[in-house]
Scaffold this motif. Structure first.
Motif, PDB file in Angstrom:
ATOM      1  N   ALA A 191       0.782  -1.286   0.018  1.00  0.00           N
ATOM      2  CA  ALA A 191       0.216   0.169   0.003  1.00  0.00           C
ATOM      3  C   ALA A 191       0.911   1.280   0.110  1.00  0.00           C
ATOM      4  CB  ALA A 191      -1.000   0.039   1.023  1.00  0.00           C
ATOM      5  N   GLU A 192       1.893   1.264   1.056  1.00  0.00           N
ATOM      6  CA  GLU A 192       2.881   2.457   1.039  1.00  0.00           C
ATOM      7  C   GLU A 192       3.444   2.814  -0.653  1.00  0.00           C
ATOM      8  OE1 GLU A 192       6.444   4.096   3.556  1.00  0.00           O
ATOM      9  OE2 GLU A 192       5.462   2.344   4.428  1.00  0.00           O
ATOM     10  N   ALA A 193       3.766   1.583  -1.319  1.00  0.00           N
ATOM     11  CA  ALA A 193       4.313   1.828  -2.573  1.00  0.00           C
ATOM     12  C   ALA A 193       3.295   2.333  -3.504  1.00  0.00           C
ATOM     13  CB  ALA A 193       5.081   0.439  -3.088  1.00  0.00           C
ATOM     14  N   ILE A 253     -12.943  -8.251   1.530  1.00  0.00           N
ATOM     15  CA  ILE A 253     -12.084  -7.554   0.474  1.00  0.00           C
ATOM     16  C   ILE A 253     -12.323  -6.000   1.037  1.00  0.00           C
ATOM     17  CG2 ILE A 253     -14.148  -7.164  -1.003  1.00  0.00           C
ATOM     18  CD1 ILE A 253     -12.177  -7.147  -3.251  1.00  0.00           C
ATOM     19  N   HIS A 254     -10.999  -5.409   1.097  1.00  0.00           N
ATOM     20  CA  HIS A 254     -10.930  -4.060   1.194  1.00  0.00           C
ATOM     21  C   HIS A 254     -10.547  -3.476  -0.064  1.00  0.00           C
ATOM     22  CE1 HIS A 254     -10.565  -3.713   5.926  1.00  0.00           C
ATOM     23  NE2 HIS A 254     -11.475  -4.485   5.594  1.00  0.00           N
ATOM     24  N   GLU A 255     -11.035  -2.172  -0.477  1.00  0.00           N
ATOM     25  CA  GLU A 255     -10.605  -1.595  -1.652  1.00  0.00           C
ATOM     26  C   GLU A 255      -9.660  -0.482  -1.043  1.00  0.00           C
ATOM     27  OE1 GLU A 255     -13.419  -1.288  -4.651  1.00  0.00           O
ATOM     28  OE2 GLU A 255     -14.315  -3.155  -4.216  1.00  0.00           O
ATOM     29  N   TYR A 256      -8.499   0.081  -1.897  1.00  0.00           N
ATOM     30  CA  TYR A 256      -7.805   1.200  -1.443  1.00  0.00           C
ATOM     31  C   TYR A 256      -7.455   1.854  -2.727  1.00  0.00           C
ATOM     32  CZ  TYR A 256      -7.304  -1.354   2.873  1.00  0.00           C
ATOM     33  OH  TYR A 256      -7.394  -2.077   4.171  1.00  0.00           O
ATOM     34  N   GLU A 257      -7.620   3.218  -2.984  1.00  0.00           N
ATOM     35  CA  GLU A 257      -7.152   4.078  -4.115  1.00  0.00           C
ATOM     36  C   GLU A 257      -6.026   4.651  -3.690  1.00  0.00           C
ATOM     37  OE1 GLU A 257      -8.619   4.174  -7.016  1.00  0.00           O
ATOM     38  OE2 GLU A 257     -10.188   2.861  -6.332  1.00  0.00           O
ATOM     39  N   GLY A 258      -5.060   4.435  -4.718  1.00  0.00           N
ATOM     40  CA  GLY A 258      -3.675   4.901  -4.666  1.00  0.00           C
ATOM     41  C   GLY A 258      -3.287   5.313  -6.147  1.00  0.00           C
ATOM     42  N   THR A 259      -2.324   5.182  -6.417  1.00  0.00           N
ATOM     43  CA  THR A 259      -1.621   5.148  -7.755  1.00  0.00           C
ATOM     44  C   THR A 259      -2.217   4.150  -8.814  1.00  0.00           C
ATOM     45  OG1 THR A 259       0.513   4.135  -7.247  1.00  0.00           O
ATOM     46  CG2 THR A 259       0.647   6.545  -7.348  1.00  0.00           C
ATOM     47  N   GLU A 300     -13.635 -12.457  -9.951  1.00  0.00           N
ATOM     48  CA  GLU A 300     -12.990 -12.384 -11.211  1.00  0.00           C
ATOM     49  C   GLU A 300     -12.815 -10.898 -11.898  1.00  0.00           C
ATOM     50  OE1 GLU A 300     -15.286 -15.625 -12.977  1.00  0.00           O
ATOM     51  OE2 GLU A 300     -13.533 -17.040 -12.883  1.00  0.00           O
ATOM     52  N   GLU A 301     -13.760 -10.207 -11.587  1.00  0.00           N
ATOM     53  CA  GLU A 301     -13.942  -8.909 -11.966  1.00  0.00           C
ATOM     54  C   GLU A 301     -12.613  -8.041 -11.502  1.00  0.00           C
ATOM     55  OE1 GLU A 301     -17.614  -6.845 -11.927  1.00  0.00           O
ATOM     56  OE2 GLU A 301     -18.546  -8.709 -11.995  1.00  0.00           O
ATOM     57  N   TYR A 302     -12.069  -8.466 -10.332  1.00  0.00           N
ATOM     58  CA  TYR A 302     -11.012  -7.628  -9.624  1.00  0.00           C
ATOM     59  C   TYR A 302      -9.741  -8.526 -10.271  1.00  0.00           C
ATOM     60  CZ  TYR A 302     -14.062  -5.855  -5.929  1.00  0.00           C
ATOM     61  OH  TYR A 302     -15.006  -5.265  -5.097  1.00  0.00           O
ATOM     62  N   PHE A 303      -9.804  -9.689 -10.446  1.00  0.00           N
ATOM     63  CA  PHE A 303      -8.592 -10.304 -11.208  1.00  0.00           C
ATOM     64  C   PHE A 303      -8.080  -9.694 -12.584  1.00  0.00           C
ATOM     65  CE2 PHE A 303      -8.795 -14.790  -8.833  1.00  0.00           C
ATOM     66  CZ  PHE A 303      -8.465 -14.159  -7.669  1.00  0.00           C
ATOM     67  N   LEU A 354      -5.694  -1.085  -5.212  1.00  0.00           N
ATOM     68  CA  LEU A 354      -5.232  -2.106  -4.352  1.00  0.00           C
ATOM     69  C   LEU A 354      -6.677  -2.970  -3.710  1.00  0.00           C
ATOM     70  CD1 LEU A 354      -3.261  -3.977  -3.115  1.00  0.00           C
ATOM     71  CD2 LEU A 354      -2.855  -2.545  -1.145  1.00  0.00           C
ATOM     72  N   TYR A 355      -6.700  -4.245  -4.358  1.00  0.00           N
ATOM     73  CA  TYR A 355      -7.700  -4.902  -3.734  1.00  0.00           C
ATOM     74  C   TYR A 355      -7.105  -6.270  -2.894  1.00  0.00           C
ATOM     75  CZ  TYR A 355      -9.718  -2.595  -7.831  1.00  0.00           C
ATOM     76  OH  TYR A 355     -10.063  -1.700  -8.711  1.00  0.00           O
ATOM     77  N   HIS A 356      -7.510  -5.914  -1.437  1.00  0.00           N
ATOM     78  CA  HIS A 356      -6.974  -6.897  -0.632  1.00  0.00           C
ATOM     79  C   HIS A 356      -8.062  -7.907  -0.048  1.00  0.00           C
ATOM     80  CE1 HIS A 356      -5.171  -7.065   3.657  1.00  0.00           C
ATOM     81  NE2 HIS A 356      -4.948  -7.972   3.156  1.00  0.00           N
TER      82      HIS A 356
END
Length: 142
Positions: free
Chosen positions: A48-50, A66-72, A95-98, A75-77
């Motif tokens: 996440a930091e990267a 699942i947790h979704e994070y927005e960055g550059t 599969e949509e995330y993949f 990130l789907y965790h």
């Protein structure tokens, strides 16, 4: 080809995650294998930091799946620990995330192995002692 890293603290585990996170691109899938307390979520904090996501916001998604994070990049965790079958992962649209525009990191991937694309990178985290972790990085060995 496998590679290995040793971490001697949670801070080093985050650092290993950050180092790998800087090399990730959209569509990459990481599968994290390791016992409870191995450091999987700390590793994700580094990724996440990267991606310019506040690592303090990264929590284990055990109860939410699942947790979704927005960055550059997004990130789907995922945490599949509580999943009874791959069907549950399909129901949340895994599969949509993949095949989306983000990076997927899956804790307890062995619960949904049949759904994981063959190009996914597998990282096994072994507990050596109270603070030391061994990371083995390679392709699926299941």
């Amino acid at each position: 080809m496998e590679s290995e890293f040793i971490s001697k603290s949670p801070a080093e585990t985050i650092s290993v995650g950050k180092k790998i996170g800087k090399k990730l691109k959209a569509g990459d899938i990481l599968c994290l294998k390791g016992d409870l307390g191995a450091g999987k979520t700390h590793f994700v904090k580094g990724i996440a930091e990267a991606l310019n996501i506040n690592p303090d916001e990264v929590l284990s998604p055990t109860y939410t799946l699942i947790h979704e994070y927005e960055g550059t990049l997004p990130l789907y965790h995922f945490d599949c620990y509580r999943m009874e079958s791959p069907r549950e992962a399909l129901e949340i649209g895994v599969e949509e995330y993949f095949y989306g525009a983000g990076i997927c990191v899956i804790e307890w991937p062995e619960r949904i192995t049949s759904l994981i694309p063959p190009e996914a990178l597998w990282i096994t985290i072994e507990i050596a002692d109270r603070e030391t972790r061994k990371f083995v990085i390679g392709k699926n060995s299941l």
